[in-house]
Structures are given as C-alpha cells and as structure tokens.
Scaffold this active site. Sequence first.
Site, PDB file in Angstrom:
ATOM      1  CB  THR A  27      -0.894  -0.010   1.258  1.00  0.00           C
ATOM      2  OG1 THR A  27      -1.798  -1.097   1.160  1.00  0.00           O
ATOM      3  CG2 THR A  27      -1.691   1.285   1.393  1.00  0.00           C
ATOM      4  CD  GLN A 102      -2.957  -7.921  -2.131  1.00  0.00           C
ATOM      5  OE1 GLN A 102      -3.032  -6.747  -1.768  1.00  0.00           O
ATOM      6  NE2 GLN A 102      -2.432  -8.869  -1.388  1.00  0.00           N
ATOM      7  CG  HIS A 179      -5.420  -8.818   0.389  1.00  0.00           C
ATOM      8  ND1 HIS A 179      -5.017  -9.628   1.427  1.00  0.00           N
ATOM      9  CD2 HIS A 179      -4.885  -7.596   0.652  1.00  0.00           C
ATOM     10  CE1 HIS A 179      -4.288  -8.909   2.275  1.00  0.00           C
ATOM     11  NE2 HIS A 179      -4.198  -7.675   1.822  1.00  0.00           N
ATOM     12  CG  ASN A 182      -1.988  -9.040   5.832  1.00  0.00           C
ATOM     13  OD1 ASN A 182      -1.503  -9.945   6.523  1.00  0.00           O
ATOM     14  ND2 ASN A 182      -1.348  -8.500   4.829  1.00  0.00           N
ATOM     15  CE1 TYR A 184      -7.170  -4.088   5.502  1.00  0.00           C
ATOM     16  CE2 TYR A 184      -5.397  -5.627   5.003  1.00  0.00           C
ATOM     17  CZ  TYR A 184      -5.829  -4.397   5.486  1.00  0.00           C
ATOM     18  OH  TYR A 184      -4.931  -3.495   5.977  1.00  0.00           O
ATOM     19  CG  ASN A 239      -6.189  -4.817   9.908  1.00  0.00           C
ATOM     20  OD1 ASN A 239      -6.089  -3.711  10.439  1.00  0.00           O
ATOM     21  ND2 ASN A 239      -5.941  -5.010   8.626  1.00  0.00           N
ATOM     22  NE  ARG A 327       9.378  -4.573   6.290  1.00  0.00           N
ATOM     23  CZ  ARG A 327       9.515  -5.178   7.463  1.00  0.00           C
ATOM     24  NH1 ARG A 327       9.717  -4.458   8.553  1.00  0.00           N
ATOM     25  NH2 ARG A 327       9.451  -6.494   7.545  1.00  0.00           N
TER      26      ARG A 327
HETATM   27  C1  PHB Z   1      -1.726  -1.414   5.141  1.00  0.00           C
HETATM   28  O1  PHB Z   1      -2.086  -0.525   4.365  1.00  0.00           O
HETATM   29  O2  PHB Z   1      -1.261  -1.190   6.247  1.00  0.00           O
HETATM   30  C2  PHB Z   1      -1.857  -2.793   4.719  1.00  0.00           C
HETATM   31  C3  PHB Z   1      -2.555  -3.059   3.572  1.00  0.00           C
HETATM   32  C4  PHB Z   1      -2.677  -4.357   3.147  1.00  0.00           C
HETATM   33  C5  PHB Z   1      -2.109  -5.380   3.874  1.00  0.00           C
HETATM   34  C6  PHB Z   1      -1.406  -5.121   5.019  1.00  0.00           C
HETATM   35  C7  PHB Z   1      -1.276  -3.818   5.441  1.00  0.00           C
HETATM   36  O3  PHB Z   1      -2.245  -6.635   3.453  1.00  0.00           O
END
Ligand code: PHB
Length: 373
Positions: A27, A102, A179, A182, A184, A239, A327
């Site tokens: 993101t 994604q 996706h 995480n 969502y 989350n 990263r």
């Molecule tokens: C985020 O924007 O922090 C984020 C988005 C998608 C992810 C994990 C973190 O899968």
Amino acid sequence: MSNDPLFRPLKVGAVELSHRIVMAPLTRMRAAQPGDIPHELNAEYYGQRASKGGLLITEATDITAQAHGYPLVPGIYTSAQIQGWRAVTDAVHAKGGFIFNQIWHVGRISHSSMQPDGELPVAPSAIPASGNHMTASFETVPFETPRALETFELADIVADFAQAAVNACEAGFDGVEIHGANGYLLDQFLRTGSNKRTDRYGGSIENRARLLLEVVDAASKRIGADRVGVRLSPWGGFNDMHDDDGSLLWEYVITELDKRGIAYLHVIEPRADFTSDTAPLDADAPDAASSFRALFRGAFISAGGYLPDTARAAVAEGKADAIAFGRPFISNPDLPERVRVGAKLTAHDRSTFYGGGREGYTDYPTLPQPVEA
Ligand code: PHB
C-alpha cells in the site's frame, strides 16, 4: 543455468519467471484524485521495479467503492481506473516483466467517511476491530461497529471480485492475487474472532472458508485458474485477527486451493503488526511456509522479513519456490539485480511509505549502469 537458487526459472500458472524474487503487494496511497485512478507516477514506480522475467504484485486494489478502506488507494472498477492501470502494465511489460493485480475488499477496516453515501463499513458480523483507523481526511478515530452483510449480498461480492479479475486482464495484468490475508474481508470471514454468522458462511471451517473459495472459483471461471493467485496470513494477528481452530483452518483452506489448480499460493509469515520495523515477526507463531508447503502443488511464494541470504536458503531447502520482498523493494528498485550481484541494499524510509509524491517512491537510486564498450 544459474547456481543461485533464486535465479532459476519458475512456472507460475500461465507465466514463466526467470527468477524467484517477487515484489510483494505494498500500500502506497498515491492514486490520482478524484476517482482513485492509477497515473503516470505509479507507472514509473512499477516500471522501475520491473525486471526481465520477474513478478511484481501490485498494492491492494479496491474491487468496488464499498471495498475501499484507506484514502488514495487505487481501484479497478471504473473505466478510468482500468485505463490508468494500462500505463502501469505497459511499463512493466516493456522491461520483460510480469505483474499481477492484488484485489481486495477491506470489510470492517474502513470508515463511513470513505464508504458510498457515508454508510457503515460491512463485515461478516457486527464486531469492530479493536483500536483506531483513519478517516477520509486522515483523522484517527476508533473503529466503527460494521454492518453485518446479509447472505444475499455475498453473491454480489463474489461477482465483484470476478469482475475485478476481468477488469485486471483488460488493463493488461498477467493475473490477479486475491487478498485473503491480513484481516481484510475474506480473512474476516475465515476467522472465528470476526465471524459469528449462523448462515452457510459462518460456524464450521467449511462455512467460514466458503466465501474465499467461491471468490477463487468465480475468478478462475472468468480468467482461468492459471491466472489466479491467493494470499493468506496464517496465524497473523494484524487488524485484530483471532481464531479458535489453529492449523486446521489453514490446512482445510490450502488443501481446497490446491484442488483448484490456481497459479500460486502466497503465504505471509505470522505478523502482528505492519506498522513498525521493531516487532516484525510474531516470534511465538509456527513457521507458515514449513507448515503448509507440502499441501500445495502449485508455485508457493513466501513473504515476511526475508533478506537475500534467508531467501536463498528458503528456496534452496524447498521451503518455498519464490520469495516476496516488501520493504527492500520499496528502497531498491533494482532489487533482483542487487541480490544477483550481492550489492549493498539501500535502507527504507518509513515516513514516506504512505501518501505524497515522488519522494520515497520513485527517487530511490539504482546501481550505476555498466558502461557499454
Ligand atoms: C496497510 O495498508 O497497512 C496494509 C494493507 C494491506 C495489507 C497489510 C497492510 O495486506
């Protein structure tokens, strides 16, 4: 053939990679406004990170306006968005690379200020995530209690994912990554902490996995299973995710995905937090790649805190077929080449991850190019 296990070819569904260093979905909150439209700056960013035979996965992309949960995140549901993505896929293909889109629905990880008509975010059950979220104008506020989706609405969400997959192909993507990770929407359905439903989409593991599997089937039917990947985050706590079933849930989901012959499975090592570098991996959780690799016959991508040496070792020992870097790919546009030659990596600057323009986005340096004789 290279002696380096990271530089051996790999078939990922319909595409043939020439190396195993994948760019993870990230993101970055830099879509053009209004309309959450990918634009030239985004094309430049992805183009910089493309390499011959390499795979990039885009940032999470909204399948509908309701799927939206963070300001400035792009979509793939309007013709302007599809056209905007075309510049991105062209830039990647011009360098001989591949790119998957994604696609996500954030579920309860949103705020009414970002929802159509200011409505509440939707979720499997009316249970808010603990903690705070941002509004459309970047204020920090506690999560709202979401509205539980009616059973009849789930067919629309399945259709929306399938249409997003079709749109992605129209935009020139080589495939989509669904996706399911995480915290969502699809992950909210998988886990007992966020899913208390009493219909066919809640209760047993089979019921909680139903929405994800219906999405995979619908997308596969429209664009081919060999162009569909899935991302999961077993045991991940980000989350506010919790689950009562431990490994059983993941074993069921991954066995079902295996039966469907999808292009790849992308598994994140358990992470409680995506917002800091200090506690990157959840030390007490099992190793997801080692736990599940044997259950899936397609390409297996592992992500989460890898460095070149640990990536090479994981591929060499067969723990994964490819490794996704997040990263390091932000701050090293030529990451595959740097890994290949053993060059030093540039450190990332977290303060420029989200929002803004070129700074911290398209201005990280590449290695000096060799001078032609
Ligand atoms: C985020 O924007 O922090 C984020 C988005 C998608 C992810 C994990 C973190 O899968």
